[in-house]
Write a protein that holds these residues in place. Structure first.
Motif, short mmCIF file in Angstrom:
data_model
loop_
_atom_site.label_atom_id
_atom_site.label_comp_id
_atom_site.label_asym_id
_atom_site.label_seq_id
_atom_site.Cartn_x
_atom_site.Cartn_y
_atom_site.Cartn_z
N PHE A 29 5.62 -42.71 3.27
CA PHE A 29 4.44 -42.62 2.42
C PHE A 29 4.32 -41.27 1.72
N ASP A 30 4.60 -40.18 2.40
CA ASP A 30 4.28 -38.87 1.86
C ASP A 30 5.12 -38.47 0.65
N VAL A 31 6.21 -39.18 0.36
CA VAL A 31 7.01 -38.83 -0.81
C VAL A 31 6.73 -39.76 -1.99
N TYR A 32 5.83 -40.72 -1.77
CA TYR A 32 5.53 -41.70 -2.81
C TYR A 32 4.29 -41.30 -3.61
N ASP A 33 4.33 -41.61 -4.91
CA ASP A 33 3.13 -41.61 -5.72
C ASP A 33 2.40 -42.92 -5.42
N VAL A 34 1.09 -42.83 -5.21
CA VAL A 34 0.33 -44.03 -4.84
C VAL A 34 -0.90 -44.16 -5.72
N GLY A 35 -1.35 -45.38 -5.90
CA GLY A 35 -2.49 -45.55 -6.78
C GLY A 35 -3.13 -46.92 -6.67
N TRP A 36 -4.10 -47.12 -7.55
CA TRP A 36 -4.87 -48.36 -7.58
C TRP A 36 -4.81 -48.99 -8.98
N TYR A 37 -4.69 -50.30 -8.97
CA TYR A 37 -4.75 -51.10 -10.18
C TYR A 37 -5.79 -52.19 -9.97
N ARG A 38 -6.22 -52.82 -11.05
CA ARG A 38 -7.16 -53.92 -10.92
C ARG A 38 -6.88 -54.99 -11.96
N GLN A 39 -7.30 -56.21 -11.61
CA GLN A 39 -7.13 -57.33 -12.53
C GLN A 39 -8.41 -58.15 -12.54
N ALA A 40 -9.06 -58.18 -13.69
CA ALA A 40 -10.26 -58.97 -13.86
C ALA A 40 -9.88 -60.39 -14.29
N PRO A 41 -10.76 -61.35 -14.08
CA PRO A 41 -10.46 -62.73 -14.48
C PRO A 41 -10.09 -62.82 -15.96
N GLY A 42 -8.96 -63.46 -16.25
CA GLY A 42 -8.53 -63.65 -17.62
C GLY A 42 -7.94 -62.44 -18.28
N LYS A 43 -7.73 -61.37 -17.53
CA LYS A 43 -7.19 -60.13 -18.11
C LYS A 43 -5.92 -59.72 -17.38
N GLN A 44 -5.17 -58.84 -18.02
CA GLN A 44 -3.97 -58.31 -17.39
C GLN A 44 -4.33 -57.23 -16.37
N ARG A 45 -3.42 -57.03 -15.44
CA ARG A 45 -3.61 -55.96 -14.47
C ARG A 45 -3.60 -54.62 -15.20
N GLU A 46 -4.51 -53.72 -14.81
CA GLU A 46 -4.60 -52.42 -15.48
C GLU A 46 -4.64 -51.29 -14.46
N PHE A 47 -4.20 -50.14 -14.92
CA PHE A 47 -4.22 -48.93 -14.11
C PHE A 47 -5.65 -48.46 -13.88
N VAL A 48 -5.93 -47.99 -12.68
CA VAL A 48 -7.25 -47.43 -12.36
C VAL A 48 -7.14 -45.94 -12.02
N ALA A 49 -6.31 -45.61 -11.04
CA ALA A 49 -6.20 -44.22 -10.61
C ALA A 49 -4.91 -44.05 -9.82
N GLU A 50 -4.41 -42.83 -9.84
CA GLU A 50 -3.20 -42.52 -9.09
C GLU A 50 -3.29 -41.12 -8.51
N ILE A 51 -2.65 -40.92 -7.37
CA ILE A 51 -2.50 -39.59 -6.81
C ILE A 51 -1.03 -39.42 -6.44
N ASN A 52 -0.41 -38.38 -6.95
CA ASN A 52 1.03 -38.25 -6.71
C ASN A 52 1.31 -37.57 -5.37
N ASN A 53 2.57 -37.37 -5.09
CA ASN A 53 2.94 -36.91 -3.74
C ASN A 53 2.60 -35.44 -3.50
N ILE A 54 2.13 -34.73 -4.55
CA ILE A 54 1.66 -33.36 -4.34
C ILE A 54 0.15 -33.27 -4.55
N GLY A 55 -0.51 -34.42 -4.59
CA GLY A 55 -1.97 -34.45 -4.61
C GLY A 55 -2.63 -34.39 -5.96
N ARG A 56 -1.86 -34.52 -7.03
CA ARG A 56 -2.46 -34.51 -8.37
C ARG A 56 -2.93 -35.90 -8.72
N SER A 57 -4.17 -36.01 -9.17
CA SER A 57 -4.73 -37.32 -9.47
C SER A 57 -4.96 -37.53 -10.96
N THR A 58 -4.86 -38.77 -11.39
CA THR A 58 -5.16 -39.16 -12.75
C THR A 58 -6.01 -40.44 -12.72
#
Length: 115
Positions: A29-58
């Motif tokens: 886990f600690d070397v991976y960039d990890v994040g969250w995505y979401r998919q609303a009804p009738g829509k494509q999956r979209e990016f929500v937030a990410e935090i990389n392996n050195i703790g930087r978030s977008t």
């Protein structure tokens, strides 16, 4: 075996808060960039937030200032604190991990924002 298991979803009123968790296993886990995505009804999956392996978030623009992504490498877990929720945040939320050409996904947790 790689596993990502989301929890913490549910029904909440507009303006409320939820905290999503994603427990992982089967990869470093600690070397991976990890994040969250979401998919609303009738829509494509979209990016929500990410935090990389050195703790930087977008963040996606619509959640900036309302959502906070965090990680606990000791627990191989990822979190999403969601405040001031809006009806348009209603979706299935997925956690994801990526590194070295590998992309892993959880099965999702439903978040419904409604009065």
């Amino acid at each position: 075996q790689v596993q990502l298991v989301e929890s913490g979803g549910g029904l909440v009123q507009p303006g409320g808060s939820l905290r999503l968790s994603c427990a992982t296993s089967g990869f470093k886990f600690d070397v991976y960039d990890v994040g969250w995505y979401r998919q609303a009804p009738g829509k494509q999956r979209e990016f929500v937030a990410e935090i990389n392996n050195i703790g930087r978030s977008t963040y996606e623009d619509s959640v900036k200032g309302r959502f906070t992504v965090s990680r606990d490498d000791a627990k191989s877990s990822l979190y999403l604190q969601m405040d001031n929720l809006k009806p348009e945040d209603t979706a299935i939320y997925y956690c994801a991990a990526s590194a070295y050409g590998n992309n892993y996904w959880g099965r999702g947790t439903q978040v419904t924002v409604s009065s």
